[in-house]
Write an enzyme that holds these catalytic residues in place. Structure first.
Site, PDB file in Angstrom:
ATOM      1  N   HIS A 217       0.846  -1.202   0.000  1.00  0.00           N
ATOM      2  CA  HIS A 217       0.000   0.000   0.000  1.00  0.00           C
ATOM      3  C   HIS A 217       0.877   1.245   0.000  1.00  0.00           C
ATOM      4  O   HIS A 217       2.076   1.178   0.251  1.00  0.00           O
ATOM      5  CB  HIS A 217      -0.928   0.027   1.226  1.00  0.00           C
ATOM      6  CG  HIS A 217      -2.121  -0.866   1.070  1.00  0.00           C
ATOM      7  ND1 HIS A 217      -2.084  -2.205   1.376  1.00  0.00           N
ATOM      8  CD2 HIS A 217      -3.383  -0.605   0.626  1.00  0.00           C
ATOM      9  CE1 HIS A 217      -3.265  -2.739   1.132  1.00  0.00           C
ATOM     10  NE2 HIS A 217      -4.082  -1.803   0.666  1.00  0.00           N
TER      11      HIS A 217
ATOM     12  N   LYS B 240      -0.534   4.819   4.659  1.00  0.00           N
ATOM     13  CA  LYS B 240      -1.485   3.894   5.301  1.00  0.00           C
ATOM     14  C   LYS B 240      -1.090   3.676   6.760  1.00  0.00           C
ATOM     15  O   LYS B 240       0.080   3.466   7.072  1.00  0.00           O
ATOM     16  CB  LYS B 240      -1.533   2.560   4.532  1.00  0.00           C
ATOM     17  CG  LYS B 240      -2.575   1.605   5.107  1.00  0.00           C
ATOM     18  CD  LYS B 240      -2.911   0.483   4.162  1.00  0.00           C
ATOM     19  CE  LYS B 240      -3.881  -0.521   4.779  1.00  0.00           C
ATOM     20  NZ  LYS B 240      -5.185   0.062   5.098  1.00  0.00           N
TER      21      LYS B 240
HETATM   22  P1  NAD Z   1      -7.684   9.105   5.105  1.00  0.00           P
HETATM   23  O1  NAD Z   1      -6.746   9.253   6.264  1.00  0.00           O
HETATM   24  O2  NAD Z   1      -7.343   9.739   3.796  1.00  0.00           O
HETATM   25  O3  NAD Z   1      -9.145   9.612   5.519  1.00  0.00           O
HETATM   26  C1  NAD Z   1      -9.739   9.415   6.778  1.00  0.00           C
HETATM   27  C2  NAD Z   1     -10.609  10.631   7.073  1.00  0.00           C
HETATM   28  O4  NAD Z   1     -11.345  10.352   8.277  1.00  0.00           O
HETATM   29  C3  NAD Z   1      -9.773  11.900   7.344  1.00  0.00           C
HETATM   30  O5  NAD Z   1     -10.260  12.976   6.539  1.00  0.00           O
HETATM   31  C4  NAD Z   1      -9.985  12.183   8.835  1.00  0.00           C
HETATM   32  O6  NAD Z   1     -10.019  13.585   9.140  1.00  0.00           O
HETATM   33  C5  NAD Z   1     -11.358  11.539   9.065  1.00  0.00           C
HETATM   34  N1  NAD Z   1     -11.575  11.169  10.466  1.00  0.00           N
HETATM   35  C6  NAD Z   1     -10.723  10.525  11.305  1.00  0.00           C
HETATM   36  N2  NAD Z   1     -11.281  10.387  12.523  1.00  0.00           N
HETATM   37  C7  NAD Z   1     -12.515  10.940  12.449  1.00  0.00           C
HETATM   38  C8  NAD Z   1     -13.572  11.110  13.381  1.00  0.00           C
HETATM   39  N3  NAD Z   1     -13.449  10.696  14.651  1.00  0.00           N
HETATM   40  N4  NAD Z   1     -14.716  11.717  12.957  1.00  0.00           N
HETATM   41  C9  NAD Z   1     -14.840  12.173  11.686  1.00  0.00           C
HETATM   42  N5  NAD Z   1     -13.854  12.051  10.746  1.00  0.00           N
HETATM   43  C10 NAD Z   1     -12.707  11.437  11.137  1.00  0.00           C
HETATM   44  O7  NAD Z   1      -7.873   7.536   4.942  1.00  0.00           O
HETATM   45  P2  NAD Z   1      -8.443   6.734   3.667  1.00  0.00           P
HETATM   46  O8  NAD Z   1      -7.307   6.294   2.794  1.00  0.00           O
HETATM   47  O9  NAD Z   1      -9.594   7.482   3.072  1.00  0.00           O
HETATM   48  O10 NAD Z   1      -8.955   5.409   4.406  1.00  0.00           O
HETATM   49  C11 NAD Z   1      -9.942   5.470   5.426  1.00  0.00           C
HETATM   50  C12 NAD Z   1     -10.181   4.076   5.964  1.00  0.00           C
HETATM   51  O11 NAD Z   1     -10.761   3.255   4.946  1.00  0.00           O
HETATM   52  C13 NAD Z   1      -8.915   3.333   6.396  1.00  0.00           C
HETATM   53  O12 NAD Z   1      -9.224   2.549   7.535  1.00  0.00           O
HETATM   54  C14 NAD Z   1      -8.590   2.447   5.197  1.00  0.00           C
HETATM   55  O13 NAD Z   1      -7.818   1.321   5.524  1.00  0.00           O
HETATM   56  C15 NAD Z   1      -9.973   2.071   4.773  1.00  0.00           C
HETATM   57  N6  NAD Z   1     -10.134   1.630   3.382  1.00  0.00           N
HETATM   58  C16 NAD Z   1     -11.051   0.654   3.173  1.00  0.00           C
HETATM   59  C17 NAD Z   1     -11.330   0.237   1.886  1.00  0.00           C
HETATM   60  C18 NAD Z   1     -12.410  -0.784   1.687  1.00  0.00           C
HETATM   61  O14 NAD Z   1     -12.716  -1.147   0.528  1.00  0.00           O
HETATM   62  N7  NAD Z   1     -13.058  -1.269   2.752  1.00  0.00           N
HETATM   63  C19 NAD Z   1     -10.655   0.799   0.790  1.00  0.00           C
HETATM   64  C20 NAD Z   1      -9.723   1.796   1.036  1.00  0.00           C
HETATM   65  C21 NAD Z   1      -9.478   2.221   2.343  1.00  0.00           C
END
Ligand code: NAD
Length: 258
Positions: free
Chosen positions: A148, A152
């Site tokens: 990744h 991450k």
């Molecule tokens: P990122 O860090 O770019 O985004 C996360 C967002 O959540 C940030 O903008 C942050 O400010 C916000 N956030 C954090 N804590 C918060 C809270 N308490 N209340 C409100 N907002 C809050 O991360 P990302 O790359 O977008 O990934 C997010 C999550 O999704 C990760 O856990 C990642 O592993 C997961 N993910 C899952 C899939 C899937 O298909 N299931 C695919 C990609 C990423």
């Protein structure tokens, strides 16, 4: 009937894409984008028509699509269940017992779905990996390697654990059979263990390979994500399904009819 949608983690890499795609999709009416850094949403230039909030609103009947942080999952589920809002969460890194507890409690009142990977292709890989492990049997060593981007936060990826969970369920193993990375004098490989290895580099969206290696042959099942849109589209497909579902706990296999 349009489905009211709230995107939680809306200023993140995933949340911003989900918000953009949902805005162009007549299936949904965007209630709000929510992020603890709500100000950043405006800078991203998305969702100019939707309210951008720092905390979850109350909107009975809405689906909350969550791609944020594992630390807020339990509170998010409680808020949604108490206010008649369904949950689709792709957030990874949530401790399995805490994930189960939050989902089971919320599922009594609303529809919930949490999946470590929302892409159609990866969910097919989960099924194939389980079948291969079962068919090949104990003489084949299994190792899972994931890669990744360098931002991450959790390792191994939720998707790698999705693959190993599927293999464990099919072969009577548990997560205690996983060996994360190997370092030092670890001795010969123990039969039945599953090695899991995480690479972090550049802007890699998500690569996963499961190796099944016997004496004389090697079989690999791989998935390479070219774009985050595969996860965002899967999340919206899940949101459309969950938005019409009765209270209970659902999986991507339900959504995709696998
Ligand atoms: P990122 O860090 O770019 O985004 C996360 C967002 O959540 C940030 O903008 C942050 O400010 C916000 N956030 C954090 N804590 C918060 C809270 N308490 N209340 C409100 N907002 C809050 O991360 P990302 O790359 O977008 O990934 C997010 C999550 O999704 C990760 O856990 C990642 O592993 C997961 N993910 C899952 C899939 C899937 O298909 N299931 C695919 C990609 C990423």
């Amino acid at each position: 009937m349009t489905i009211p949608l709230i995107v939680h983690g809306a200023a993140g890499r995933m949340g911003a894409r989900i918000l953009s795609l949902a805005l162009a999709d007549p299936t949904f009416r965007i209630v709000a984008g929510v992020d603890r850094q709500a100000g950043r949403l405006r800078d991203l230039g998305v969702a100019s028509d939707a309210p951008l909030l720092a905390a979850l609103p109350v909107e009975k009947g809405a689906v909350v699509v969550d791609f944020s942080h594992p630390g807020c999952f339990a509170v998010l589920c409680q808020h949604c269940a108490a206010n008649g809002m369904s949950v689709v969460s792709g957030t990874t890194g949530i401790e399995p017992a805490a994930l189960d507890q939050a989902l089971e409690a919320a599922a009594k009142r609303v529809a919930v779905l949490a999946a470590p990977n929302m892409s159609v292709g990866v969910n097919v890989v989960f099924q194939i990996a389980a079948r291969m492990a079962k068919t090949l049997g104990a003489d084949y060593d299994i190792e899972v390697v994931e890669a990744h981007h360098n931002q991450k936060k959790d390792a191994p990826s939720g998707t790698a654990l999705g693959i190993t969970d599927a293999i464990c369920a099919a072969t009577g193993r548990t997560r205690s059979d996983l060996v994360h990375g190997r370092d030092g004098q670890v001795g010969a490989r123990r039969k039945g263990e599953i090695g899991v290895h995480a690479l972090r580099m550049g802007d890699v969206v998500g690569d996963h390979t499961a190796y099944f290696v016997g004496n004389g042959e090697r079989i690999m099942i791989g998935h390479v994500a070219h774009s985050r849109d595969i996860f965002a589209q899967g999340a919206l497909r899940a949101a459309a399904y969950i938005g019409r579902a009765t209270p209970g706990r659902y999986t991507m296999a339900n959504v995709l009819g696998l």
